[in-house]
Design a protein around this motif. Structure first.
Motif, short mmCIF file in Angstrom:
data_model
loop_
_atom_site.label_atom_id
_atom_site.label_comp_id
_atom_site.label_asym_id
_atom_site.label_seq_id
_atom_site.Cartn_x
_atom_site.Cartn_y
_atom_site.Cartn_z
N LEU A 14 0.87 -1.17 0.00
CA LEU A 14 0.00 0.00 0.00
C LEU A 14 0.91 1.22 0.00
O LEU A 14 1.96 1.19 0.63
CB LEU A 14 -0.80 -0.06 1.31
N GLY A 15 0.48 2.27 -0.66
CA GLY A 15 1.31 3.48 -0.62
C GLY A 15 1.14 4.26 -1.90
O GLY A 15 0.71 3.72 -2.92
N LYS A 21 6.95 0.74 -4.47
CA LYS A 21 6.26 -0.56 -4.30
C LYS A 21 6.71 -1.56 -5.36
O LYS A 21 7.01 -2.70 -5.05
CB LYS A 21 4.73 -0.39 -4.39
N GLN A 117 2.66 -0.56 4.34
CA GLN A 117 2.38 0.81 3.90
C GLN A 117 3.71 1.54 3.71
O GLN A 117 4.52 1.63 4.64
CB GLN A 117 1.50 1.52 4.94
N ASP A 119 5.64 4.84 3.40
CA ASP A 119 5.47 6.25 3.74
C ASP A 119 6.52 7.12 3.04
O ASP A 119 7.72 6.80 3.10
CB ASP A 119 5.60 6.45 5.25
N ALA A 185 -5.79 6.23 0.59
CA ALA A 185 -5.30 6.45 1.96
C ALA A 185 -6.26 5.90 3.02
O ALA A 185 -5.80 5.42 4.07
CB ALA A 185 -5.00 7.93 2.18
N ILE A 188 -5.43 2.64 4.96
CA ILE A 188 -4.53 2.54 6.11
C ILE A 188 -5.38 2.32 7.36
O ILE A 188 -5.09 1.44 8.18
CB ILE A 188 -3.66 3.82 6.23
N LEU A 197 -0.91 -4.55 9.51
CA LEU A 197 -0.35 -3.33 8.91
C LEU A 197 1.03 -3.00 9.47
O LEU A 197 1.23 -2.95 10.68
CB LEU A 197 -1.29 -2.16 9.14
N HIS A 199 4.21 -0.07 8.76
CA HIS A 199 4.67 1.10 8.03
C HIS A 199 6.17 0.98 7.77
O HIS A 199 6.92 0.60 8.67
CB HIS A 199 4.44 2.38 8.85
#
Ligand code: AMP
Length: 226
Positions: A14-15, A21, A117, A119, A185, A188, A197, A199
């Protein structure tokens, strides 16, 4: 690692666009054999081949919006039927897609291992995307600012031409980032309570991000979602 069977790896990346990714998915695919499923790559191949799916998707992609959920869910359904270990790179991108994925994986009895995720801040993402050059034959990417080829426009490895993605222009990048904020988003929060999840700081080097992902997979609290 929390996986159905030792060695299996089922990840959602995710991101925002430009966070790395695809780069990390390729690294993990190479090292662990989990299949990279990039919905963006599948769509681009369909556009290039002029398939009905490609014709339907193109205008959404060109404008930085999202291809409709029903199209994407149908696509992922047929892809997931093929692999026990996979890295979803660019799917899900909406809450409806995430819900459909949950239902599908429950049916297949293939729980996710983790949701990673990536960031990164906006300026970095814009610089990475607008400076991105790819060898369409091998998928190798460069960046004119951070990781330039020896000769501009030419792949160091095979001497082939490098191209820029049509949606990596500043205007479309801005729209893609806005689409991420609005539609993706919220995922998240969707995954926050699942225990899945993790990060990672996507500003680090490629090797460091890989290490952080692998470390997180070792230490992450045991949980699964399927
Ligand atoms: P990407 O290569 O992941 O940046 O995807 C390129 C474009 O393909 C996106 O800007 C979207 O228009 C479309 N796309 C890729 N994956 C999805 C998805 N899961 N849902 C909707 N549209 C998608």
């Amino acid at each position: 690692m929390n996986a159905g069977t030792a060695g299996e790896m089922r990840l959602v990346f995710l991101g925002p666009p430009g966070a790395g990714k695809g780069t990390q998915a390729k690294v993990l695919e190479e090292r662990f054999g989990a299949r990279q499923i990039s919905t963006g790559d599948i769509l681009r191949a369909n556009v290039a081949n002029g398939t009905p799916l490609g014709l339907k998707a193109q205008s959404f992609m060109d404008s930085g919006g999202l291809v409709p959920d029903d199209v994407m869910i149908g696509m992922i359904e047929s892809e997931l039927a093929k692999y026990d270990s996979f890295i979803l790179d660019g799917f899900p991108r909406t809450v409806a897609q995430a819900q459909a994925l949950d239902a599908l994986l429950a049916k297949l009895k293939l729980p996710l291992t983790a949701v990673i995720q990536f960031d990164a801040d906006r300026e970095t993402l814009i610089a990475r995307l607008t400076g991105r050059w790819t060898n369409p034959r091998t998928g190798r990417t460069y960046n004119s600012l951070f990781n330039p080829p020896l000769v501009a426009g030419i792949d160091d490895d095979d001497g082939g031409p490098l191209v820029q993605r049509e949606d990596d222009t500043r205007d479309v990048v801005t729209a893609r980032l806005a689409t991420f904020d609005e539609k993706t988003a919220p995922l998240i929060a969707y995954y926050a309570n699942s225990g899945l999840l993790v990060h990672v700081n996507a500003l680090k080097s490629i090797d460091d991000v890989t290490s952080d992902i692998l470390a997180a997979l070792q230490t992450r609290p045991k949980a699964s979602r399927a």
